[in-house]
Motif scaffolding. Structure first.
Motif, PDB file in Angstrom:
ATOM      1  N   ALA A 241       0.920  -1.181   0.273  1.00  0.00           N
ATOM      2  CA  ALA A 241       0.234   0.557  -0.167  1.00  0.00           C
ATOM      3  C   ALA A 241       1.010   1.172   0.032  1.00  0.00           C
ATOM      4  O   ALA A 241       1.784   1.378   0.041  1.00  0.00           O
ATOM      5  N   GLY A 242       0.419   2.193  -1.003  1.00  0.00           N
ATOM      6  CA  GLY A 242       1.045   3.593  -0.901  1.00  0.00           C
ATOM      7  C   GLY A 242       0.738   4.017  -1.708  1.00  0.00           C
ATOM      8  O   GLY A 242       0.431   3.725  -2.837  1.00  0.00           O
ATOM      9  N   ALA A 243       0.552   5.924  -1.295  1.00  0.00           N
ATOM     10  CA  ALA A 243       0.210   7.077  -2.280  1.00  0.00           C
ATOM     11  C   ALA A 243      -1.491   6.601  -2.553  1.00  0.00           C
ATOM     12  O   ALA A 243      -2.201   7.099  -3.843  1.00  0.00           O
ATOM     13  N   GLY A 244      -2.341   5.803  -2.224  1.00  0.00           N
ATOM     14  CA  GLY A 244      -3.205   5.325  -2.692  1.00  0.00           C
ATOM     15  C   GLY A 244      -3.480   4.436  -2.975  1.00  0.00           C
ATOM     16  O   GLY A 244      -5.137   3.719  -3.449  1.00  0.00           O
ATOM     17  N   TRP A 245      -2.980   3.595  -3.452  1.00  0.00           N
ATOM     18  CA  TRP A 245      -2.591   2.354  -4.250  1.00  0.00           C
ATOM     19  C   TRP A 245      -2.555   1.433  -3.427  1.00  0.00           C
ATOM     20  O   TRP A 245      -1.448   1.497  -2.763  1.00  0.00           O
ATOM     21  N   PHE A 246      -3.424   0.054  -3.607  1.00  0.00           N
ATOM     22  CA  PHE A 246      -3.338  -0.927  -2.426  1.00  0.00           C
ATOM     23  C   PHE A 246      -3.509  -2.823  -3.667  1.00  0.00           C
ATOM     24  O   PHE A 246      -3.826  -2.479  -4.575  1.00  0.00           O
ATOM     25  N   GLY A 247      -2.575  -3.236  -3.584  1.00  0.00           N
ATOM     26  CA  GLY A 247      -2.164  -4.322  -3.897  1.00  0.00           C
ATOM     27  C   GLY A 247      -1.914  -5.373  -2.690  1.00  0.00           C
ATOM     28  O   GLY A 247      -1.709  -5.648  -1.952  1.00  0.00           O
ATOM     29  N   LYS A 248      -2.753  -6.669  -3.515  1.00  0.00           N
ATOM     30  CA  LYS A 248      -2.098  -7.732  -2.793  1.00  0.00           C
ATOM     31  C   LYS A 248      -0.895  -9.113  -3.944  1.00  0.00           C
ATOM     32  O   LYS A 248      -1.035  -8.752  -4.566  1.00  0.00           O
ATOM     33  N   LEU A 249      -0.362  -9.902  -2.920  1.00  0.00           N
ATOM     34  CA  LEU A 249       0.763 -10.595  -3.377  1.00  0.00           C
ATOM     35  C   LEU A 249       0.455 -11.792  -3.425  1.00  0.00           C
ATOM     36  O   LEU A 249      -0.046 -12.151  -2.500  1.00  0.00           O
ATOM     37  N   ARG A 250       1.145 -12.697  -3.926  1.00  0.00           N
ATOM     38  CA  ARG A 250       0.728 -14.318  -4.097  1.00  0.00           C
ATOM     39  C   ARG A 250       1.778 -14.613  -4.968  1.00  0.00           C
ATOM     40  O   ARG A 250       2.937 -13.613  -5.591  1.00  0.00           O
ATOM     41  N   TRP A 251       2.904 -16.164  -4.591  1.00  0.00           N
ATOM     42  CA  TRP A 251       4.048 -16.579  -4.790  1.00  0.00           C
ATOM     43  C   TRP A 251       3.289 -16.978  -6.312  1.00  0.00           C
ATOM     44  O   TRP A 251       2.017 -17.160  -6.758  1.00  0.00           O
ATOM     45  N   GLU A 252       3.847 -17.192  -7.032  1.00  0.00           N
ATOM     46  CA  GLU A 252       3.950 -17.450  -8.786  1.00  0.00           C
ATOM     47  C   GLU A 252       5.822 -18.354  -8.556  1.00  0.00           C
ATOM     48  O   GLU A 252       6.667 -18.171  -8.184  1.00  0.00           O
ATOM     49  N   ARG A 253       4.806 -19.751  -9.268  1.00  0.00           N
ATOM     50  CA  ARG A 253       5.923 -20.617  -9.814  1.00  0.00           C
ATOM     51  C   ARG A 253       5.973 -21.359 -11.247  1.00  0.00           C
ATOM     52  O   ARG A 253       4.939 -21.319 -11.746  1.00  0.00           O
ATOM     53  N   SER A 254       6.937 -21.192 -11.861  1.00  0.00           N
ATOM     54  CA  SER A 254       7.355 -21.746 -12.691  1.00  0.00           C
ATOM     55  C   SER A 254       6.361 -23.109 -13.036  1.00  0.00           C
ATOM     56  O   SER A 254       6.450 -24.162 -11.973  1.00  0.00           O
ATOM     57  N   ARG A 255       6.780 -23.231 -14.016  1.00  0.00           N
ATOM     58  CA  ARG A 255       5.181 -24.754 -14.286  1.00  0.00           C
ATOM     59  C   ARG A 255       6.981 -25.695 -13.544  1.00  0.00           C
ATOM     60  O   ARG A 255       5.738 -27.439 -13.741  1.00  0.00           O
ATOM     61  N   GLY A 256       8.069 -25.963 -14.603  1.00  0.00           N
ATOM     62  CA  GLY A 256       8.888 -26.789 -14.083  1.00  0.00           C
ATOM     63  C   GLY A 256       9.554 -28.132 -15.090  1.00  0.00           C
ATOM     64  O   GLY A 256       8.390 -28.065 -15.838  1.00  0.00           O
ATOM     65  N   ILE A 257      10.222 -28.567 -14.997  1.00  0.00           N
ATOM     66  CA  ILE A 257      10.234 -30.203 -15.491  1.00  0.00           C
ATOM     67  C   ILE A 257      10.464 -31.355 -14.650  1.00  0.00           C
ATOM     68  O   ILE A 257      11.049 -31.463 -13.784  1.00  0.00           O
ATOM     69  N   ALA A 258       9.865 -32.521 -14.674  1.00  0.00           N
ATOM     70  CA  ALA A 258      10.593 -33.446 -13.929  1.00  0.00           C
ATOM     71  C   ALA A 258      11.486 -34.271 -14.669  1.00  0.00           C
ATOM     72  O   ALA A 258      10.614 -34.445 -16.263  1.00  0.00           O
ATOM     73  N   LEU A 259      12.498 -34.841 -14.487  1.00  0.00           N
ATOM     74  CA  LEU A 259      13.625 -35.248 -15.074  1.00  0.00           C
ATOM     75  C   LEU A 259      14.082 -36.708 -14.143  1.00  0.00           C
ATOM     76  O   LEU A 259      13.077 -36.650 -13.527  1.00  0.00           O
ATOM     77  N   LYS A 260      14.043 -37.684 -14.914  1.00  0.00           N
ATOM     78  CA  LYS A 260      14.180 -38.660 -14.765  1.00  0.00           C
ATOM     79  C   LYS A 260      15.247 -39.691 -14.435  1.00  0.00           C
ATOM     80  O   LYS A 260      16.284 -38.563 -14.790  1.00  0.00           O
TER      81      LYS A 260
END
Length: 305
Positions: A241-260
């Motif tokens: 929050a600041g200067a009249g602006w408000f927002g919410k953050l969340r975690w973001e993760r790449s789709r990734g890859i599964a190696l075998k």
């Protein structure tokens, strides 16, 4: 006369740490205006955490009382968190809201940072919040109501030069928020983190007067007020929050890859673009969702045997 408000704190008691100036003062005045009885805590140190002075807390209490509100001062360090909560209980018999706002800066590049520069910051910002929250928690559990806001910083979210101590403590506060939110939800205790962009003694040397006017603490307090209200359903959140602006953050993760099979560093090097690519990002909301890809990879590995 106070107009009708969707957000009201009639009958509630709020404890605001670091409330002698800046953001904390703005929060304290807002809560009092909306009907709360307010414990104004401020140890009265300088912006670098030096000295002690009870007069800032007393001045805010006088301002609240002059406007017709109820308030008491507390000049203990948040490192003695139980004393702050005792002040609320002795004066008003309950405690409903805690806003952990107290803090100071000890900026220096990491290679010049002393152990005191590190521990003094961590002891106030992180350990102080722990001690206040820990002392308040049993009262909130018993009354099946509580609201806690921990104050973080953009420096904690994104990092900042010369603030390894401050950044570490501020991001750790959000870790505290997320776990407390899970533990408190069944008892109607909601816990959130706010990272404010607001002018204060801590920003006087780095922003201009024009920026100061736009970043008034009063532009942050309404969010804190909402999150501490009975109408809020938010918990475990990280808000800016600041200067009249408000927002919410969340975690973001790449789709990734599964190696075998047998995986070597070379395999990571060959697949790093897929590992670090965010074009098809996911947004895990809890630890169960966070572990889902590991479970899928484990299932695939078992099936391949």
């Amino acid at each position: 006369m106070r107009r009708f408000s969707l957000v009201s704190f009639d009958g509630k008691v709020a404890l605001i740490t670091g409330a002698g100036n800046g953001l904390g003062k703005s929060h304290a005045l807002m809560f009092a205006k909306l009907g709360a009885r307010v414990v104004v805590n401020d140890y009265g140190t300088t912006a670098k955490g030096e000295g002690a002075d009870k007069s800032p807390a007393d001045a805010v209490v006088d301002e609240i009382k002059t406007a017709g509100g109820e308030s008491v001062a507390n000049a203990d360090s948040v490192e003695h968190g139980a004393r702050l909560v005792e002040t609320a209980m002795d004066a008003f018999g309950r405690l409903d809201i805690v806003v952990n706002n107290a803090g100071f800066l000890r900026d220096t590049s990491f290679h010049k940072m002393s152990q005191d520069d590190w521990f003094d910051i961590v002891n106030v910002h992180l350990n102080g919040a722990f001690k206040v929250n820990r002392a308040a928690w049993p009262h909130m559990r018993e009354q099946n109501f509580g609201r806690i806001v921990n104050t973080a910083s953009a420096a904690g979210i994104y990092g900042n030069f010369g603030q390894v101590n401050y950044s570490s403590a501020k991001l750790a506060l959000h870790g505290m928020t997320q776990a407390l939110a899970i533990e408190g939800q069944k008892r109607n205790i909601l816990v959130n983190t706010v990272a404010p962009a607001a002018a204060s003694r801590l920003t006087d040397t780095v922003i201009s007067r024009e920026q100061t006017a736009a970043l008034r603490p009063e532009y942050v307090s309404p969010l804190v007020g909402y999150l501490c209200s009975e109408v809020s359903t938010q918990t475990g959140g990280l808000f800016e929050a600041g200067a009249g602006w408000f927002g919410k953050l969340r975690w973001e993760r790449s789709r990734g890859i599964a190696l075998k099979g047998v995986i070597a560093p070379d395999d990571i090097a060959k697949n790093i673009d897929a590992i670090a690519e965010f074009s098809d990002a996911t947004h895990p909301r809890n630890i169960a969702e966070a572990f889902a890809p590991f479970g899928e990879a484990m299932g695939a590995a078992v099936a391949a045997r």
